[in-house]
Design an enzyme around this catalytic site. Structure first.
Site, PDB file in Angstrom:
ATOM      1  N   ALA A 119      -4.026  -9.751  76.978  1.00 40.35           N
ATOM      2  CA  ALA A 119      -3.331  -8.469  77.042  1.00 40.35           C
ATOM      3  C   ALA A 119      -2.068  -8.422  76.181  1.00 40.35           C
ATOM      4  O   ALA A 119      -1.316  -7.450  76.254  1.00 40.35           O
ATOM      5  CB  ALA A 119      -2.981  -8.140  78.489  1.00 40.35           C
ATOM      6  N   ASP A 120      -1.832  -9.436  75.369  1.00 36.90           N
ATOM      7  CA  ASP A 120      -0.605  -9.515  74.594  1.00 36.90           C
ATOM      8  C   ASP A 120      -0.526  -8.410  73.544  1.00 36.90           C
ATOM      9  O   ASP A 120      -1.436  -8.258  72.714  1.00 36.90           O
ATOM     10  CB  ASP A 120      -0.521 -10.882  73.906  1.00 36.90           C
ATOM     11  N   VAL A 121       0.562  -7.659  73.556  1.00 41.61           N
ATOM     12  CA  VAL A 121       0.727  -6.547  72.623  1.00 41.61           C
ATOM     13  C   VAL A 121       0.816  -7.057  71.187  1.00 41.61           C
ATOM     14  O   VAL A 121       0.291  -6.435  70.255  1.00 41.61           O
ATOM     15  CB  VAL A 121       1.989  -5.734  72.989  1.00 41.61           C
TER      16      VAL A 121
END
Length: 305
Positions: free
Chosen positions: A259-261
């Site tokens: 989920a890392d932007v």
């Protein structure tokens, strides 16, 4: 692993290794407070063997070894235990124990990773060897932009860490779990931490200060799902933070902060898209990265600066 010569520690470098690529990564923020880079040398205050030691680290001209000078206290004042601990820290910080040949072989067959791996050949997954620092940085970075995360870290370190001044510059070491566990939440909210992050940091610090959580115990599990689940049971640690710590501290190669932007933005850039890929798309892209998700993520982050 290391040897001594001419009043310094010499750590041989596995190949491939490019000091310049790693230095570029370490210079990604001008607000970093835990080391200082000048003229290609990295100055860092290390808490090892019960004391703070200031080191200066640079590479041999041909990238075959790292040279570590012990600045303060001087080299002659350091015990063999301290010198070994310093060499071990640097080895872990630069991830020198990982053979990158399988990663590069995999990346050469992957249309997304191939150009990135080629551009940054010799980059190592720069880590955070200290578990409390890694967990704290993960908590600090939750749901805020990177510049503000660096500002909060600096405030935490300069308020509660330890320091050493040498030649007019102050060098800082990260606060100990014991120091943070003794705080009240208001001590951190005064620095613009949210109440929830203050609670999370103090809670993690208390677990480590009491011995209920340690890097040694997590590594003894020798199983990625067990490590992840152990971290996820800690209040304030979600999947992103758990995998960030698994990646940068515990060195689990399959750790994947899905989920890392930053990962999403990097893929958007590499794929030359107007929109970020969806999570199902990223999962499909990553099918060929099995066993190397951590390095794939780190290399993709590198395209953002």
């Amino acid at each position: 692993m290391w040897r001594e010569a001419e009043r310094m520690l010499i750590v041989p470098l596995p190949q491939p290794f490019r000091y310049a690529h790693n230095l570029d990564y370490l210079q990604r923020s001008t607000n970093e407070c835990l080391y200082h880079i000048q003229d290609g040398a990295i100055y860092k205050l290390l808490p090892v063997a019960g004391q703070n030691v200031l080191i200066a680290l640079e590479t041999a001209a041909d990238d075959t070894a790292l040279h570590i000078r012990l600045i303060e206290p001087s080299e002659g004042a350091q015990s063999a235990e301290t010198r070994a601990a310093i060499a071990h820290y640097v080895w872990a910080w630069f991830d020198l124990g990982t053979d990158l040949s399988p990663f590069y072989a995999m990346a050469a067959r992957d249309p997304i990773l191939e150009p990135v791996a080629d551009s940054f050949h010799g980059l190592r997954l720069m880590g955070i060897p200290d578990l409390f620092e890694a967990l704290s940085w993960g908590i600090i970075g939750q749901q805020i932009n990177l510049p503000f995360a660096y500002t909060l870290k600096r405030r935490l370190v300069e308020q509660f860490g330890t320091s050493l001044t040498w030649e007019g510059r102050t060098f800082w070491a990260f606060p100990t779990p014991e120091r943070i566990a003794a705080l009240a939440p208001e001590d951190l909210t005064a620095l613009q931490f949210t109440r929830s992050k203050a609670d999370y940091l103090i809670g993690v610090a208390a677990l480590m200060a009491d011995g209920a959580l340690s890097k040694e115990h997590l590594l003894s599990l020798r199983d990625y799902p067990q490590m992840e689940q152990t971290l996820l049971r800690i209040r304030g640690i979600g999947p992103w933070t758990a995998n960030y710590v698994l990646m940068r501290c515990l060195r689990w190669p399959s750790a994947f902060p899905l989920a890392d932007v930053g990962l999403h933005n990097a893929l958007k850039h590499v794929l030359q898209r107007s929109e970020k890929p969806t999570l199902p798309e990223i999962r499909r892209m990553a099918e060929g990265w099995a066993g190397w998700e951590a390095y794939a993520t780190f290399y993709l982050w590198r395209v953002l600066y």
